[in-house]
Design a protein around this motif. Structure first.
Motif, short mmCIF file in Angstrom:
data_model
loop_
_atom_site.label_atom_id
_atom_site.label_comp_id
_atom_site.label_asym_id
_atom_site.label_seq_id
_atom_site.Cartn_x
_atom_site.Cartn_y
_atom_site.Cartn_z
N ARG A 261 1.46 -1.74 -13.12
CA ARG A 261 2.42 -0.80 -12.54
C ARG A 261 1.80 0.59 -12.36
NH1 ARG A 261 7.77 -1.41 -12.49
NH2 ARG A 261 7.63 -2.97 -14.14
N GLY A 262 1.09 1.04 -13.39
CA GLY A 262 0.46 2.35 -13.32
C GLY A 262 -0.61 2.41 -12.24
N ASN A 263 -1.38 1.32 -12.09
CA ASN A 263 -2.43 1.29 -11.07
C ASN A 263 -1.84 1.34 -9.66
OD1 ASN A 263 -4.25 1.07 -13.18
ND2 ASN A 263 -4.39 -1.17 -13.03
N PHE A 264 -0.81 0.52 -9.41
CA PHE A 264 -0.18 0.52 -8.09
C PHE A 264 0.42 1.89 -7.77
CE2 PHE A 264 0.33 -4.21 -8.81
CZ PHE A 264 -0.57 -4.57 -7.83
N THR A 265 1.12 2.45 -8.76
CA THR A 265 1.75 3.75 -8.54
C THR A 265 0.71 4.81 -8.21
OG1 THR A 265 3.54 3.16 -10.08
CG2 THR A 265 3.24 5.49 -9.58
N LEU A 266 -0.38 4.84 -8.98
CA LEU A 266 -1.44 5.83 -8.75
C LEU A 266 -2.04 5.65 -7.36
CD1 LEU A 266 -3.41 8.01 -9.78
CD2 LEU A 266 -4.85 6.15 -10.65
N ALA A 267 -2.41 4.43 -6.99
CA ALA A 267 -3.05 4.19 -5.71
C ALA A 267 -2.14 4.57 -4.54
CB ALA A 267 -3.47 2.73 -5.60
N PHE A 268 -0.90 4.13 -4.58
CA PHE A 268 0.01 4.39 -3.46
C PHE A 268 0.33 5.87 -3.33
CE2 PHE A 268 1.91 -0.14 -4.14
CZ PHE A 268 0.70 -0.67 -3.69
N GLU A 269 0.52 6.55 -4.47
CA GLU A 269 0.83 7.98 -4.42
C GLU A 269 -0.37 8.78 -3.95
OE1 GLU A 269 2.32 9.13 -8.22
OE2 GLU A 269 4.31 8.20 -7.91
N MET A 270 -1.57 8.46 -4.45
CA MET A 270 -2.77 9.18 -4.02
C MET A 270 -3.06 8.95 -2.54
SD MET A 270 -4.06 11.01 -6.52
CE MET A 270 -2.33 11.42 -6.79
N ALA A 271 -2.86 7.72 -2.08
CA ALA A 271 -3.11 7.43 -0.67
C ALA A 271 -2.17 8.22 0.22
CB ALA A 271 -2.95 5.92 -0.41
N GLN A 272 -0.93 8.35 -0.19
CA GLN A 272 0.03 9.10 0.62
C GLN A 272 -0.24 10.60 0.54
OE1 GLN A 272 4.19 8.81 -0.59
NE2 GLN A 272 4.84 9.00 1.54
N LYS A 273 -0.56 11.07 -0.66
CA LYS A 273 -0.76 12.50 -0.86
C LYS A 273 -2.06 12.99 -0.23
CE LYS A 273 -1.33 15.92 -4.55
NZ LYS A 273 -1.34 16.13 -6.03
N LEU A 274 -3.15 12.25 -0.43
CA LEU A 274 -4.46 12.72 0.01
C LEU A 274 -4.82 12.28 1.43
CD1 LEU A 274 -6.47 11.99 -3.27
CD2 LEU A 274 -5.40 14.15 -2.55
N ALA A 275 -4.39 11.09 1.82
CA ALA A 275 -4.82 10.56 3.12
C ALA A 275 -3.67 10.35 4.09
CB ALA A 275 -5.58 9.24 2.92
N ASP A 276 -2.46 10.73 3.68
CA ASP A 276 -1.30 10.59 4.55
C ASP A 276 -1.09 9.13 4.97
OD1 ASP A 276 0.94 11.57 5.84
OD2 ASP A 276 -0.11 11.92 7.73
N ILE A 277 -1.32 8.20 4.05
CA ILE A 277 -1.13 6.77 4.31
C ILE A 277 0.23 6.36 3.75
CG2 ILE A 277 -1.98 4.44 3.82
CD1 ILE A 277 -4.78 5.58 3.65
N ASP A 278 1.11 5.90 4.60
CA ASP A 278 2.46 5.53 4.17
C ASP A 278 2.40 4.38 3.17
OD1 ASP A 278 3.67 7.41 5.75
OD2 ASP A 278 3.81 6.07 7.49
N PRO A 279 3.21 4.43 2.12
CA PRO A 279 3.26 3.34 1.13
C PRO A 279 4.02 2.13 1.66
CG PRO A 279 4.86 5.04 0.56
CD PRO A 279 4.10 5.55 1.76
N ASP A 282 5.66 -1.97 -1.96
CA ASP A 282 6.55 -1.49 -3.00
C ASP A 282 5.97 -1.84 -4.37
OD1 ASP A 282 9.37 -0.47 -3.75
OD2 ASP A 282 9.21 -2.37 -4.82
N VAL A 283 5.95 -0.86 -5.26
CA VAL A 283 5.35 -1.06 -6.58
C VAL A 283 6.04 -2.21 -7.33
CG1 VAL A 283 4.98 -0.04 -8.86
CG2 VAL A 283 4.57 1.33 -6.79
N GLU A 284 7.37 -2.22 -7.30
CA GLU A 284 8.10 -3.27 -8.03
C GLU A 284 7.80 -4.65 -7.46
OE1 GLU A 284 9.66 -2.77 -10.78
OE2 GLU A 284 9.25 -0.62 -10.66
N ASP A 285 7.72 -4.74 -6.13
CA ASP A 285 7.40 -6.04 -5.52
C ASP A 285 6.02 -6.51 -5.94
OD1 ASP A 285 9.83 -6.05 -4.29
OD2 ASP A 285 9.10 -5.36 -2.34
N MET A 286 5.05 -5.60 -5.95
CA MET A 286 3.69 -5.98 -6.31
C MET A 286 3.59 -6.39 -7.78
SD MET A 286 1.92 -5.82 -3.56
CE MET A 286 0.25 -5.86 -4.17
#
Length: 313
Positions: A261-279, A282-286
């Motif tokens: 859960r922590g890994n998915f959350t970190l990756a998705f949030e960093m991708a959106q914040k740093l590279a403007d990549i839409d999530p 879904d963390v819960e689904d993964m």
């Protein structure tokens, strides 16, 4: 003629209305030849029988009423017990609903929240479907040509990209001086991926995007990309992919494969914040899936490719 009736000696026509014993009357009937007396005897016998039947019927009615009263009482008691248990059950149900917060208002709020969450997921699935449809119909090369951004506007992080993009053979240095990525010259297959436009064939697109992903996460511990499903199920591959281009964003060595859960959350949030990549995922689904849907992962990884691939050219 003389007769003895209930201890009395009578002559002529005795007072047979005092006789209660039918056997005596029957004996008198047999012994006399007087027709009038015979009629009186038969009438008396009939009266005795009617009286006896009336007494029997009266007793029967008494017994019936007594039995009926007993049955009625049992039914009444059973109905009262039933009503008492129903009241207790309703009271317990009410208390359970109140304790669990399942009143009408709470139910409406939960339904509204569930409907809102459902709508968000549907919107995400629609966006994912549109992106996948575009990828299959136009090819990744067309996406890069038509939608590629001329540059990244990420401040200091752009310097990290520039330093990394000076050549595919250079390693990336993150926290603590740890190096990630290939340390030798790119293979002809990797160069071909960046130099040749991807064809419109879906299988070719999938394989080449997988090759690109493997090249980016090469050298990262606990990361081995061989497909678009199980290779991404602990979130480390996503973290490695974003860390490849933003090595100072976080310390990859501190990540734990078991903390999915922590890994998915970190990756998705960093991708959106740093590279403007839409999530798109879904963390819960993964977290709930041991084998993530490869099409969903494939679509999300395309977003990384569109954002980063040409930066190395």
């Amino acid at each position: 003629m003389e007769y003895f009736v209930t201890g009395l000696k009578m002559s002529g026509y005795p007072d047979i209305d005092r006789v209660e014993n039918e056997d005596i009357l029957e004996s008198m009937f047999s012994e006399t030849d007087d027709l009038e007396l015979k009629r009186r005897i038969r009438r008396r016998q009939r009266d005795i029988r009617e009286k006896r039947f009336a007494e029997y019927e009266s007793q029967r009615q008494i017994r019936f009423q007594r039995d009926e009263d007993a049955v009625t009482a049992r039914l009444r008691r059973a109905e009262e017990e039933k009503q008492r248990k129903m009241r207790e059950f309703e009271e317990q149900s009410r208390l359970r609903r109140e304790a669990a917060g399942t009143g009408d208002e709470a139910l409406r709020q939960r339904h509204a929240a569930a409907e809102e969450e459902k709508q968000k997921k549907l919107d995400g699935y629609r966006r994912m479907g549109q992106i996948m449809s575009t990828a299959y119909n136009t090819g990744v090369s067309d996406l890069l040509r038509d939608k590629h951004k001329p540059g990244l506007e990420h401040g200091a992080n752009r310097a990290n990209l520039t330093a990394h993009d000076s050549g595919p053979s250079k390693a990336v240095t993150g926290f603590g001086g740890t190096s990630y990525g290939p340390k030798t010259a790119s293979t002809p297959r990797q160069e071909s991926l960046n130099q040749n436009a991807l064809t419109r064939n879906p299988n070719t697109i999938k394989q080449k995007l997988l090759d690109w992903s493997k090249a980016q996460v090469d050298g990262y511990p606990n990361v081995n990309v061989t497909n678009f499903s199980t290779s991404w199920n602990d979130g480390l591959a996503f973290c490695a992919l974003i860390h490849r281009f933003y090595p100072n964003a976080f310390d990859f060595n501190q990540l734990n494969p078991k903390n999915r859960r922590g890994n998915f959350t970190l990756a998705f949030e960093m991708a959106q914040k740093l590279a403007d990549i839409d999530p798109l995922l879904d963390v819960e689904d993964m977290v709930s899936m041991k084998n993530p849907d490869w099409k969903s992962v494939f679509t999300y990884v395309q977003s990384f490719y569109r954002q980063f691939a040409t930066q190395r050219q």
